[in-house]
Design an enzyme around this catalytic site. Sequence first.
Site, PDB file in Angstrom:
ATOM      1  N   SER A 349       0.565  -1.242   0.032  1.00  0.00           N
ATOM      2  CA  SER A 349      -0.014   0.366   0.098  1.00  0.00           C
ATOM      3  C   SER A 349       0.595   1.260   0.547  1.00  0.00           C
ATOM      4  O   SER A 349       1.904   0.920   0.383  1.00  0.00           O
ATOM      5  CB  SER A 349      -0.674   0.325   1.029  1.00  0.00           C
ATOM      6  OG  SER A 349      -1.964  -0.829   1.171  1.00  0.00           O
ATOM      7  N   HIS A 443      -7.531  -0.803   5.381  1.00  0.00           N
ATOM      8  CA  HIS A 443      -7.116  -1.814   5.915  1.00  0.00           C
ATOM      9  C   HIS A 443      -7.172  -2.893   7.364  1.00  0.00           C
ATOM     10  O   HIS A 443      -7.829  -3.291   7.552  1.00  0.00           O
ATOM     11  CB  HIS A 443      -5.551  -1.894   5.236  1.00  0.00           C
ATOM     12  CG  HIS A 443      -5.385  -2.244   4.189  1.00  0.00           C
ATOM     13  ND1 HIS A 443      -6.158  -3.364   2.933  1.00  0.00           N
ATOM     14  CD2 HIS A 443      -4.135  -1.049   3.180  1.00  0.00           C
ATOM     15  CE1 HIS A 443      -5.755  -2.655   1.867  1.00  0.00           C
ATOM     16  NE2 HIS A 443      -4.885  -1.397   1.689  1.00  0.00           N
TER      17      HIS A 443
HETATM   18  C1  LIG Z   1      -3.369  -1.469  -2.284  1.00  0.00           C
HETATM   19  C2  LIG Z   1      -4.340  -0.057  -1.399  1.00  0.00           C
HETATM   20  O1  LIG Z   1      -4.117  -0.084  -0.001  1.00  0.00           O
HETATM   21  S1  LIG Z   1      -4.212   0.595  -2.116  1.00  0.00           S
HETATM   22  C3  LIG Z   1      -4.508   2.005  -1.220  1.00  0.00           C
HETATM   23  C4  LIG Z   1      -6.276   1.825  -1.190  1.00  0.00           C
HETATM   24  N1  LIG Z   1      -7.238   3.630  -2.477  1.00  0.00           N
HETATM   25  C5  LIG Z   1      -6.747   4.223  -2.434  1.00  0.00           C
HETATM   26  O2  LIG Z   1      -6.265   4.951  -1.304  1.00  0.00           O
HETATM   27  C6  LIG Z   1      -7.814   5.012  -3.705  1.00  0.00           C
HETATM   28  C7  LIG Z   1      -9.140   5.698  -3.264  1.00  0.00           C
HETATM   29  N2  LIG Z   1      -9.672   5.292  -1.957  1.00  0.00           N
HETATM   30  C8  LIG Z   1     -10.945   4.643  -2.069  1.00  0.00           C
HETATM   31  O3  LIG Z   1     -10.861   4.040  -3.725  1.00  0.00           O
HETATM   32  C9  LIG Z   1     -11.336   3.619  -1.446  1.00  0.00           C
HETATM   33  O4  LIG Z   1     -11.601   4.899  -0.168  1.00  0.00           O
HETATM   34  C10 LIG Z   1     -11.474   2.845  -1.301  1.00  0.00           C
HETATM   35  C11 LIG Z   1     -11.503   1.572  -2.074  1.00  0.00           C
HETATM   36  C12 LIG Z   1     -10.013   2.902   0.164  1.00  0.00           C
HETATM   37  C13 LIG Z   1     -12.396   2.416  -0.095  1.00  0.00           C
HETATM   38  O5  LIG Z   1     -13.060   2.511   0.292  1.00  0.00           O
HETATM   39  P1  LIG Z   1     -14.909   1.689   0.605  1.00  0.00           P
HETATM   40  O6  LIG Z   1     -13.814   0.125   0.247  1.00  0.00           O
HETATM   41  O7  LIG Z   1     -15.922   2.138  -0.299  1.00  0.00           O
HETATM   42  O8  LIG Z   1     -14.553   2.204   1.989  1.00  0.00           O
HETATM   43  P2  LIG Z   1     -15.633   2.888   2.266  1.00  0.00           P
HETATM   44  O9  LIG Z   1     -15.685   4.298   1.288  1.00  0.00           O
HETATM   45  O10 LIG Z   1     -16.678   3.361   3.666  1.00  0.00           O
HETATM   46  O11 LIG Z   1     -14.241   3.845   3.263  1.00  0.00           O
HETATM   47  C14 LIG Z   1     -13.935   2.569   4.097  1.00  0.00           C
HETATM   48  C15 LIG Z   1     -11.949   3.374   4.909  1.00  0.00           C
HETATM   49  O12 LIG Z   1     -11.614   3.623   3.241  1.00  0.00           O
HETATM   50  C16 LIG Z   1     -10.684   4.597   3.835  1.00  0.00           C
HETATM   51  N3  LIG Z   1     -10.422   6.464   2.882  1.00  0.00           N
HETATM   52  C17 LIG Z   1     -11.904   6.856   2.485  1.00  0.00           C
HETATM   53  N4  LIG Z   1     -11.763   7.284   0.904  1.00  0.00           N
HETATM   54  C18 LIG Z   1     -10.463   7.585   1.233  1.00  0.00           C
HETATM   55  C19 LIG Z   1      -9.880   7.925   0.027  1.00  0.00           C
HETATM   56  N5  LIG Z   1      -9.793   8.823  -1.049  1.00  0.00           N
HETATM   57  N6  LIG Z   1      -8.435   7.655  -0.537  1.00  0.00           N
HETATM   58  C20 LIG Z   1      -8.013   7.097   0.720  1.00  0.00           C
HETATM   59  N7  LIG Z   1      -8.430   6.050   1.397  1.00  0.00           N
HETATM   60  C21 LIG Z   1      -9.745   6.507   1.615  1.00  0.00           C
HETATM   61  C22 LIG Z   1     -11.060   5.969   5.112  1.00  0.00           C
HETATM   62  O13 LIG Z   1     -10.413   5.431   5.944  1.00  0.00           O
HETATM   63  C23 LIG Z   1     -12.495   5.325   5.241  1.00  0.00           C
HETATM   64  O14 LIG Z   1     -12.052   4.628   6.855  1.00  0.00           O
HETATM   65  P3  LIG Z   1     -13.341   6.318   6.929  1.00  0.00           P
HETATM   66  O15 LIG Z   1     -14.983   5.773   6.200  1.00  0.00           O
HETATM   67  O16 LIG Z   1     -13.624   5.830   8.581  1.00  0.00           O
HETATM   68  O17 LIG Z   1     -13.075   7.621   6.921  1.00  0.00           O
END
Ligand SMILES: CC(=O)SCCNC(=O)CCNC(=O)[C@H](O)C(C)(C)COP(=O)(O)OP(=O)(O)OC[C@H]1O[C@@H](n2cnc3c(N)ncnc32)[C@H](O)[C@@H]1OP(=O)(O)O
Length: 513
Positions: A349, A443
């Site tokens: 990540s 995560h």
């Molecule tokens: C392999 C990797 O780890 S790649 C890194 C993760 N991906 C990214 O950063 C791309 C942008 N982010 C996204 O597409 C989404 O936020 C995801 C896929 C990470 C999570 O989306 P969903 O599964 O729908 O989860 P949800 O919207 O409920 O958010 C869950 C948690 O994700 C995190 N999250 C939310 N928005 C983002 C964002 N734009 N970027 C990163 N993390 C985020 C937050 O911690 C959130 O927790 P919270 O709601 O208590 O603040």
Amino acid sequence: MLSLGFVRTVFYNARNLRKRASVTCINNFRGWECLQQAPNYLYVYFRKQRLCFSSTSCVKNMEEILTRNVDSLPTYEMRDKSPPPPESSSLEFIQFYRSLDKSQRPEFLFKLSSDFGVDHKSVAELAANVMDSQKRDISTVLQAEDRLRYCLTPRYKVLLNHISRVEGGVKFLVDLKADVIEILASKTSDSPHIRDLNGTLKCMLSEWFSVGLLSLERVTWKSPCELLQKISQYEAVHPVRNWTDIKRRVGPYRRCYVFTHGAMPGEPLVVLHVALKEEISDNIQTIVRGFSPLDAVEDINKVNAAVFYSISSTQPGLQGVELGNYLIKRVVRELQGEFPHLNQFSSLSPIPGFTNWLLGLLNEQRKEGPSNRILSDMEFRDIEEITGGRAYETMRKLLSTNEWVSSGRLVKALEPVLMRLCAWYLYGEKHRGYALNPVANFHLQNGATMWRLNWQADTSPRGLSASCGMMVNYRYFLQDTSANSGRYLKTKEIEASDQIRNLVLQFQKASKL
Ligand SMILES: CC(=O)SCCNC(=O)CCNC(=O)[C@H](O)C(C)(C)COP(=O)(O)OP(=O)(O)OC[C@H]1O[C@@H](n2cnc3c(N)ncnc32)[C@H](O)[C@@H]1OP(=O)(O)O
């Protein structure tokens, strides 16, 4: 463009504004003394209050549309019997909303949520009935509670349900939710009614997009071109440069999975990219730049670890529905089916925000003078000797331009410093008690363990600017994820490996925290 007469009316009548028919005060905001103007809108800051005005015609249209299309809540007795409104109501509402300028939507949603929401007077009366019924038999109590429950249904929810049944209606509601999230996040409005609308939409969408109603699809080079194109466009973590790039990401030793929903055909809702490796990767270039020949046959003996190196949600309106968590868990099961011996599952990540956080810390050092929260005396001397400049000043300059990576000596000197600072940033820096870093929070909410911090894991300019080139593995120990997730959500306790904890200890010793 608003007429001068309109502006004069507003200014000279600001005090008794609400009585004036000529303009409509839409929202009160706290703000500074200044005047802003958007098409059809005038924002006036009056006695530290921002009053937002629109020309009457637009408002009248909104009221007509809402009155005509947002039916009254059927009576309790008719709740299951009343005929649905004509489809034309839903279509007219959708068409009108889409015709609104972005700056007009907050006002429209404010009207929808405040004037067509819950009938609070009836709720109060029925709540009193529930209290009175406590002395009666249980069936009377249940009946009174059911009436109250029904009365708590916002009037607009009936329309939203009908909209979900017209073609493209669910997608419209997902986009509407995205607007509401944006309005609340940008503080365009702090209306409790709009917050309530957000909660109603989240409940509806969470039901419609529950994991049982989602379809898992593996994307391959044989998938429809349009889907491959969307996967490339939606990639939010490691941008896809060209068709060759995306071909590799769905080629041998790679997997790409999406969730789709019948109500939004052809639309990948969330995308997960996986690399099948002999061991858990500590570097992203070996994944996005390294690849097997496209006609290679996968050797199952070379597949011991599944590395999730990108996960992206594609619909802002589905934020909070936790699609990413569901997808990871579903893909783990899918891969276990394909590779029964597979037992290592981990992310690789990014750490967005670390470099900026560190630069902020260095700025503090500059203002408050070195309190050695960052460097030990020896490190301080080494960096001054290597760079020939003042340690904190030079670090700030070199880190903000990524120049530090061109000096091997400096890279070696900074490794222990940056590794322990980054471990603290991930493990120690909090937002409302949870991990400050949103990716870590994601995560950890899923029950992963903060497992390994990797030096020079992403040496691209993007990786250096985001997190000084470091990346982190969040490891999914399947037997522990449920307990880890529960502990994290309940007590905010982060599950971390010895490597992470040792680095945090080193930070605490160096910074006397
Ligand atoms: C392999 C990797 O780890 S790649 C890194 C993760 N991906 C990214 O950063 C791309 C942008 N982010 C996204 O597409 C989404 O936020 C995801 C896929 C990470 C999570 O989306 P969903 O599964 O729908 O989860 P949800 O919207 O409920 O958010 C869950 C948690 O994700 C995190 N999250 C939310 N928005 C983002 C964002 N734009 N970027 C990163 N993390 C985020 C937050 O911690 C959130 O927790 P919270 O709601 O208590 O603040």
